[in-house]
Structures are given as C-alpha cells and as structure tokens.
Design a protein around this motif. Structure first.
Motif, PDB file in Angstrom:
ATOM      1  N   SER A 110       1.146  -1.285   0.384  1.00  0.00           N
ATOM      2  CA  SER A 110       0.402   0.197   0.196  1.00  0.00           C
ATOM      3  C   SER A 110       0.765   1.461   0.157  1.00  0.00           C
ATOM      4  O   SER A 110       1.818   1.080   0.685  1.00  0.00           O
ATOM      5  CB  SER A 110      -0.695  -0.247   1.231  1.00  0.00           C
ATOM      6  OG  SER A 110      -0.763   0.099   2.107  1.00  0.00           O
ATOM      7  N   ALA A 111      -0.116   2.432  -0.528  1.00  0.00           N
ATOM      8  CA  ALA A 111       1.209   3.572  -0.976  1.00  0.00           C
ATOM      9  C   ALA A 111       1.875   4.197   0.805  1.00  0.00           C
ATOM     10  O   ALA A 111       1.100   3.901   1.707  1.00  0.00           O
ATOM     11  CB  ALA A 111      -0.268   4.312  -1.475  1.00  0.00           C
ATOM     12  N   VAL A 112       2.579   5.036   0.299  1.00  0.00           N
ATOM     13  CA  VAL A 112       3.383   5.522   1.207  1.00  0.00           C
ATOM     14  C   VAL A 112       3.073   5.301   3.222  1.00  0.00           C
ATOM     15  O   VAL A 112       1.918   6.195   2.966  1.00  0.00           O
ATOM     16  CB  VAL A 112       3.738   7.303   0.427  1.00  0.00           C
ATOM     17  CG1 VAL A 112       4.736   7.450   1.342  1.00  0.00           C
ATOM     18  CG2 VAL A 112       3.083   7.290  -0.234  1.00  0.00           C
ATOM     19  N   CYS A 402       9.604  -0.730 -13.781  1.00  0.00           N
ATOM     20  CA  CYS A 402       8.318  -0.613 -14.571  1.00  0.00           C
ATOM     21  C   CYS A 402       7.369  -1.728 -13.899  1.00  0.00           C
ATOM     22  O   CYS A 402       6.281  -2.038 -14.605  1.00  0.00           O
ATOM     23  CB  CYS A 402       8.887  -1.444 -15.625  1.00  0.00           C
ATOM     24  SG  CYS A 402      10.151  -3.034 -15.939  1.00  0.00           S
ATOM     25  N   SER A 405       8.626  -6.039  -9.315  1.00  0.00           N
ATOM     26  CA  SER A 405       8.667  -6.076  -8.095  1.00  0.00           C
ATOM     27  C   SER A 405       7.360  -6.544  -8.233  1.00  0.00           C
ATOM     28  O   SER A 405       7.100  -7.011  -7.088  1.00  0.00           O
ATOM     29  CB  SER A 405       9.275  -5.617  -7.289  1.00  0.00           C
ATOM     30  OG  SER A 405      10.595  -5.321  -7.265  1.00  0.00           O
ATOM     31  N   THR A 406       5.944  -5.700  -8.529  1.00  0.00           N
ATOM     32  CA  THR A 406       4.818  -6.145  -8.669  1.00  0.00           C
ATOM     33  C   THR A 406       3.967  -7.463  -9.026  1.00  0.00           C
ATOM     34  O   THR A 406       3.403  -8.677  -7.987  1.00  0.00           O
ATOM     35  CB  THR A 406       4.351  -4.479  -9.911  1.00  0.00           C
ATOM     36  OG1 THR A 406       4.812  -3.950  -8.680  1.00  0.00           O
ATOM     37  CG2 THR A 406       2.746  -4.546  -8.659  1.00  0.00           C
TER      38      THR A 406
HETATM   39  N1  LIG Z   1       3.654   0.663  -2.160  1.00  0.00           N
HETATM   40  C1  LIG Z   1       3.591   1.711  -2.848  1.00  0.00           C
HETATM   41  N2  LIG Z   1       3.182   2.554  -3.178  1.00  0.00           N
HETATM   42  C2  LIG Z   1       3.090   3.505  -4.494  1.00  0.00           C
HETATM   43  N3  LIG Z   1       3.521   2.809  -5.833  1.00  0.00           N
HETATM   44  C3  LIG Z   1       4.832   1.845  -5.744  1.00  0.00           C
HETATM   45  C4  LIG Z   1       4.438   1.277  -4.994  1.00  0.00           C
HETATM   46  N4  LIG Z   1       5.504   0.196  -4.883  1.00  0.00           N
HETATM   47  C5  LIG Z   1       6.323   0.409  -5.864  1.00  0.00           C
HETATM   48  N5  LIG Z   1       5.031   1.530  -6.577  1.00  0.00           N
HETATM   49  C6  LIG Z   1       5.643   1.935  -8.039  1.00  0.00           C
HETATM   50  O1  LIG Z   1       5.869   1.379  -8.488  1.00  0.00           O
HETATM   51  C7  LIG Z   1       5.773   1.111  -9.940  1.00  0.00           C
HETATM   52  C8  LIG Z   1       6.790  -0.008 -10.051  1.00  0.00           C
HETATM   53  O2  LIG Z   1       7.285  -0.158  -9.118  1.00  0.00           O
HETATM   54  P1  LIG Z   1       8.104  -2.145  -8.817  1.00  0.00           P
HETATM   55  O3  LIG Z   1       9.283  -2.220  -7.623  1.00  0.00           O
HETATM   56  O4  LIG Z   1       7.343  -3.061  -9.193  1.00  0.00           O
HETATM   57  O5  LIG Z   1       8.786  -2.008 -10.737  1.00  0.00           O
HETATM   58  P2  LIG Z   1      10.236  -2.361 -10.545  1.00  0.00           P
HETATM   59  O6  LIG Z   1      10.064  -2.561 -11.564  1.00  0.00           O
HETATM   60  O7  LIG Z   1      10.624  -3.848  -9.243  1.00  0.00           O
HETATM   61  O8  LIG Z   1      11.984  -1.499  -9.862  1.00  0.00           O
HETATM   62  P3  LIG Z   1      13.192  -2.019  -9.723  1.00  0.00           P
HETATM   63  O9  LIG Z   1      14.454  -2.620 -10.690  1.00  0.00           O
HETATM   64  O10 LIG Z   1      14.090  -0.595  -9.743  1.00  0.00           O
HETATM   65  O11 LIG Z   1      13.679  -2.438  -8.703  1.00  0.00           O
HETATM   66  C9  LIG Z   1       6.836   2.049  -9.394  1.00  0.00           C
HETATM   67  O12 LIG Z   1       6.652   3.573 -10.749  1.00  0.00           O
HETATM   68  C10 LIG Z   1       6.941   2.490  -7.875  1.00  0.00           C
HETATM   69  O13 LIG Z   1       7.476   3.916  -7.963  1.00  0.00           O
END
Ligand SMILES: Nc1ncnc2c1ncn2[C@@H]1O[C@H](COP(=O)(O)OP(=O)(O)OP(=O)(O)O)[C@@H](O)[C@H]1O
Length: 582
Positions: A110-112, A402, A405-406
């Motif tokens: 969840s966001a910040v 991108c 991790s999501t």
């Molecule tokens: N808890 C959160 N609340 C709001 N936005 C988020 C949250 N976690 C990640 N994000 C945003 O969602 C997007 C995807 O994040 P994610 O961590 O999945 O990217 P990633 O591809 O794994 O990045 P990296 O390679 O840098 O680890 C990013 O723009 C990030 O800022």
C-alpha cells in the motif's frame, strides 16, 4: 455504532460469563461498603442515643453484621479484581492475535504509509489503552447505576425526599459524561497522537541518523523538531486535561451535593414535630448520610474511565478494523478464503488449460491483469499476460520501476489485482487456502529475513515438522552442509539479529534451503544475487538447480547476465505489459 460500543460488544461476545460475573462481583464491595458506612453510622448514633436515654441496646447483631460486611467488602474486591482483570487480559490476548493477523494480512504494497515499526508501537499502545473500556468504564458505570437505582429504591421506601439529592447527583454525572464526550476533544486527542507520533519518529531518526546529522550540521534542527513536537503534544493535551479535571470536579461536587441535599432533607426529618415523634430517627438519618458519603466513593471510581474516554474511543477506532481484517484472514487460513470483487470463481473451481493450443496447464498464469497502487495516477500493470510452464525458468527484465517486483507481489498474493485473473495450475490464485499457497509457492527476496534463533529454527520456519535429516539434506542441496557442520553447535548454532554470523551468500543460501524444505512448485526470486561478488553469486545460482531438480518453475527478476543465462525464456516488461520475449 461507535468504536467504543463495538469494542465492548466484542469483549462481551468473547467473554460473556466472566464479563457479567465481573460486574456482579464488583457490586459486592460497592454495596458492602455502602451498607457498612450506613450501618456503622446508624449503630454509633443509636448507641449514643440509647446511652443518653439510659436504655439497653443490642450491639451483638449490628457489630457482627459490620464485621461480615467488612470481610465481604475485602473478599468481594479481591474476587472482582481477579475476575475482571482475567476477563480483560484474556480478551486482549485474543484481540492482539486478531490485530496482528490483520496487520500481517494488509496489502504490504500500500502507498506511502507510516513506518511499520512506529505503527506497531502505536498499535501496542492502543491495545493497552483498550483495557480501560471494561475495567475503568463498564464496570464502574454498572456499579454506579445499580447503586443509584438501589439508593433510589431505599429513598422511596425510607424517605422519598432523599430522591431530590439523588436526582441532582445523576444530572451532574450526566453533565460530566457529556463534557468528556465533546467532539472537540476528539480533535485534541488526534492532535496529541499526531504530536506523539512525530516525537517518536523524530527521536528514532535522531538516534539512527545522528552521524549524518552531525556531518551536515543538522543536529540543532533535528533537536528543535523533537522539542517542537513535544510542545505541540503539551498544547493538545491541555483541553483534554481540562475536560477530565472538570468532569472529575463535577463527579466530586455531585457526591457532595448528594450529601448536602441529604442533610437539608433528612436532618429536619429527624427533628421531633410539635407534640409528636420525629418522622425519622436520628440514627437512621446518620446512617443514610453516611451511605451518601459512601456513594461519593463509588462515583469517584468513574473518574479515570471518563478522563480516558476519548483516547480509548480513538484507540478502538484504529484497532477494531484491523481485528476484523484479522478475523477474516484467520478464517481464510482455516480454508475459507475471504472473497473480494475481483476474486474470480469460487474455491475449488478448476479452470480449463490457459494454453488451449497445447492443452498444457501452466504452473502460473496471469491473464489480462491490471494493478494500480493506491493513490497512483496510472496502473503499473495493464492487460498483463504471463505464463510459466511446469519446470520452466523465466527471467523478467525491464527498466527500473516498470513493475517487476509488483508482478512477484501479485503472484505471491501479497497484494491482489484490480482486474484480470491469476491462476496457479488449474485454480484461481485467490481461491487457494493460505497454508496450501505458502507450501506450493516460495518467495526469495534480495533481503531475506533470518531471525535471531538457531539455524534449525530458521529453517523450520517453512516446515515446522522437518526432521534434522531433512534439514541437513536441504543444506546439502544448497552447498551449506559443510559450513554448518563445521560449527560446534551445528544446526543448533545461534544466528544473530537479521542472520548476523553468516556471510551474505551463506544467508541467501540458507533461505534457499528453507524454501527447498516445502518442495515448492513455483519459486519467485527477486534479484537474489544482488550485492554479492561473482564467486558467491555463482554459488547461490548453482543452488537454484536444487529447485529445478525438484521440478519447480522459477520466475526470476534480474538484470545480470549470469541469471539470464539460466533462463529458458527472457521476458521484457515495459509499459505495464510484456513487450518482448527472447
Ligand atoms: N507501495 C507503493 N506505493 C505506490 N507506488 C509504488 C509502491 N511500490 C512501488 N510503487 C511504484 O510502482 C512502480 C513499480 O514498482 P516496482 O517495485 O514493481 O518496480 P521494479 O520494476 O521492481 O523496480 P526496480 O527494478 O527498480 O526494483 C514504480 O513506479 C514504483 O514507484
């Protein structure tokens, strides 16, 4: 329903018998105390009057009764404390379980949000505050209500005029309750909590970052920030304290008024009317007045509960939603998943193979998934498809941010999609019971968590029943058996906090061994070799072969050439969906 009422209902539902017995027992010392004072007053006055008139008086029965009441009061108080505290602590212990289950089941992505350590501290304080609802509010209020009702009955029977002071007392008590329940106080309580949180946050930052603060000359500003939060707390506390003092004053005045009004009403009644007897004996008047004095003691027991009412209410408002989420999570863990709007078909449903062409059921499959972080303007994933065949190793690459991790968080059901379907084999992910899911799917992150415990217990986190032989076999598969065997305590060797005592590579291999114990079908790996030198990283990657030989499918996130070389397919994530396959 107000949070306080919901909390009291929850405690009542949880501890029905002890809840009611506690109140009944609390009445014993209160009533004994009142009768003791009344009887003692009556007895002393009756003896004095009889002595003055030279009459004989039976003092055995009243003095025996007085003794019995004194013993009853002590025993009642002991029993009441035992029962009410036991009921409360049992309830809070269960509530803590539900709250922490709720805390654990929240969307971690969840966001910040405020820092989890501080949130946990807040929750702990909140739960501690909740013991007041029953102990300091429900029990004394019930006692006061019964005592006032009893007082009213006595007054009707013995001297109806005494109803007047009782009514005055009740009006003042209601006023006191209204004062502490004012809405403005909720605002003051909110400000005070915000200031307390700021104080804790700033102090924690100050301690953790004092070196950097000193280097960049930030110490004075950081100190001022803590002092400022302290001053804000004191300012916010002021109206709360004033209201509590006012309520306390009113409670005391109501007690005194009952006495004063009692004097006005009862003393003339004791005076002999012209040519006849007094309507009340002097002894009875003194007895009634002293009973009124005892009433003030019962009333004053309400003060602490009233003073803390706003904070208890706010604590309940924060704790109860988490406890309810925890109830749902616990029900889900027992195999009845809580269902949401995007949960797809019901539990037990099997779906046709995702790949209709080959008829092969993928191990993990995303179909048209959309996911947006709360508060974010755009979705991170949109119309996202991904399919992982049984035994296949897929590497997910893409620019930072991108959404890689999501994807892993969604696959691990650490968060849920807004739309679309994720399935594990032939079943929707959302319908798989928690215990089964954690057994079938392992997640290994770049910052694995190891606990301040023995190596064996760190491994058994995944498989509590695993035998020492199984633990050694898992360690052997990741090339760690010799390292552990070389320690004097072997599997019983203690690790420090966060796995201190192991190198970075050993710590990661230990988490791989932990995951191997459950023989997962799917392993999600998030940059597992990040921060390791080439040789150590190669050792960790070699350990992944153990999962492959168990037939598991691997979904890896990495930018490194060495990881890419392991993959059967490389998928590039861009703009919320798979942009290219290699
Ligand atoms: N808890 C959160 N609340 C709001 N936005 C988020 C949250 N976690 C990640 N994000 C945003 O969602 C997007 C995807 O994040 P994610 O961590 O999945 O990217 P990633 O591809 O794994 O990045 P990296 O390679 O840098 O680890 C990013 O723009 C990030 O800022």
């Amino acid at each position: 329903m107000s949070p306080l009422r919901s909390l009291i209902r929850r405690q009542f539902a949880d501890q029905r018998g002890p809840f009611l017995i506690g109140i009944a027992l609390a009445l014993v010392p209160a009533l004994c105390g009142l009768l003791l004072l009344g009887l003692a007053g009556w007895f002393i006055t009756a003896c004095a009057v009889a002595g003055a008139a030279g009459l004989a008086v039976n003092y055995f029965t009243p003095s025996a009764l007085i003794r019995a009441l004194a013993i009853g009061r002590t025993a009642g108080r002991y029993g009441e404390r035992l029962m009410t505290h036991d009921a409360t602590f049992r309830f809070l212990a269960r509530l803590r379980g539900a709250v922490f289950a709720g805390f654990a089941s929240r969307r971690p992505a969840s966001a910040v949000e405020s820092r989890s350590g501080l949130r946990l501290a807040r929750l702990t304080l909140d739960i501690d505050q909740l013991d007041r609802a029953y102990l300091r509010f429900v029990v004394p209020l019930s006692v006061v209500c019964v005592v006032l009702a009893g007082g009213a009955v006595l007054a009707v029977l013995l001297a109806p005029a005494a109803l007047v002071p009782l009514a005055v007392g009740v009006v003042l008590l209601t006023l006191a309750a209204r004062i502490v329940a004012r809405r403005q106080l909720a605002t003051a309580a909110r400000r005070m909590e915000a200031a307390e949180e700021a104080m804790r946050l700033r102090s924690a930052d100050f301690v953790a970052g004092r070196r950097d603060l000193a280097i960049y000359g930030g110490l004075p500003a950081a100190t001022d920030a803590i002092l400022d939060a302290g001053a804000r707390r004191a300012r916010a506390e002021d109206p709360l304290e004033r209201a509590a003092s006012l309520a306390e004053g009113l409670v005391i005045i109501s007690g005194q008024l009952i006495l004063a009004a009692g004097l006005i009403v009862l003393v003339p009644a004791a005076a002999p009317v012209a040519g006849g007897e007094a309507s009340l004996s002097a002894a009875l008047v003194v007895g009634l007045l002293l009973t009124g004095l005892g009433l003030t003691e019962a009333l004053s027991s309400l003060v602490p509960g009233l003073a803390g009412l706003t904070r208890t209410e706010r604590a309940a408002a924060r704790v109860l939603p988490l406890a309810e989420a925890g109830d749902a999570a616990q029900a889900e863990r027992r195999g009845a998943p809580a269902r949401g709007p995007q949960d797809g078909p019901v539990a037990g449903t099997t779906l046709p193979p995702a790949d209709a062409g080959t008829g092969i059921q993928p191990a993990l499959c995303f179909e048209a998934v959309r996911f947006t972080y709360p508060g974010a303007a755009r979705p991170v994933l949109e119309d996202f498809d991904l399919s992982l065949a049984p035994g296949e190793t897929v590497c997910l690459v893409g620019p930072s941010g991108c959404g890689k991790s999501t994807v892993l968080a969604l696959a691990a059901r650490l968060t849920r999609p807004d739309d679309g379907l994720i399935r594990l084999g032939d079943r929707p992910l959302s319908t798989i019971p928690e215990a089964e899911l954690r057994r079938r799917l392992a997640v290994i992150s770049q910052k694995p968590v190891l606990f301040n415990d023995t190596i064996a217990e760190n491994l058994r986190l995944a498989a509590p029943q695993a035998s020492p032989e199984a633990l050694w076999a898992a360690l052997d598969q990741v090339g760690l058996a010799d390292t552990v065997a070389a320690r004097p305590d072997g599997l019983s060797a203690m690790l420090g906090e966060g796995g201190a005592g192991l190198s970075g590579g050993e710590a990661r291999r230990l988490t791989l061994a932990r995951a191997l114990l459950t023989r997962p079908e799917i392993v999600l790996l998030d940059e597992v070799t990040e921060g390791l030198d080439e040789a150590t990283a190669a050792g960790v990657l070699a350990s992944l072969g153990a999962f492959r030989s168990q037939g598991a499918s691997l979904l890896l996130i990495s930018h490194r050439r060495r990881e890419l070389a392991l993959a059967d397919r490389i998928l590039r994530l861009e703009g919320g969906r798979i942009a290219a396959t290699a």
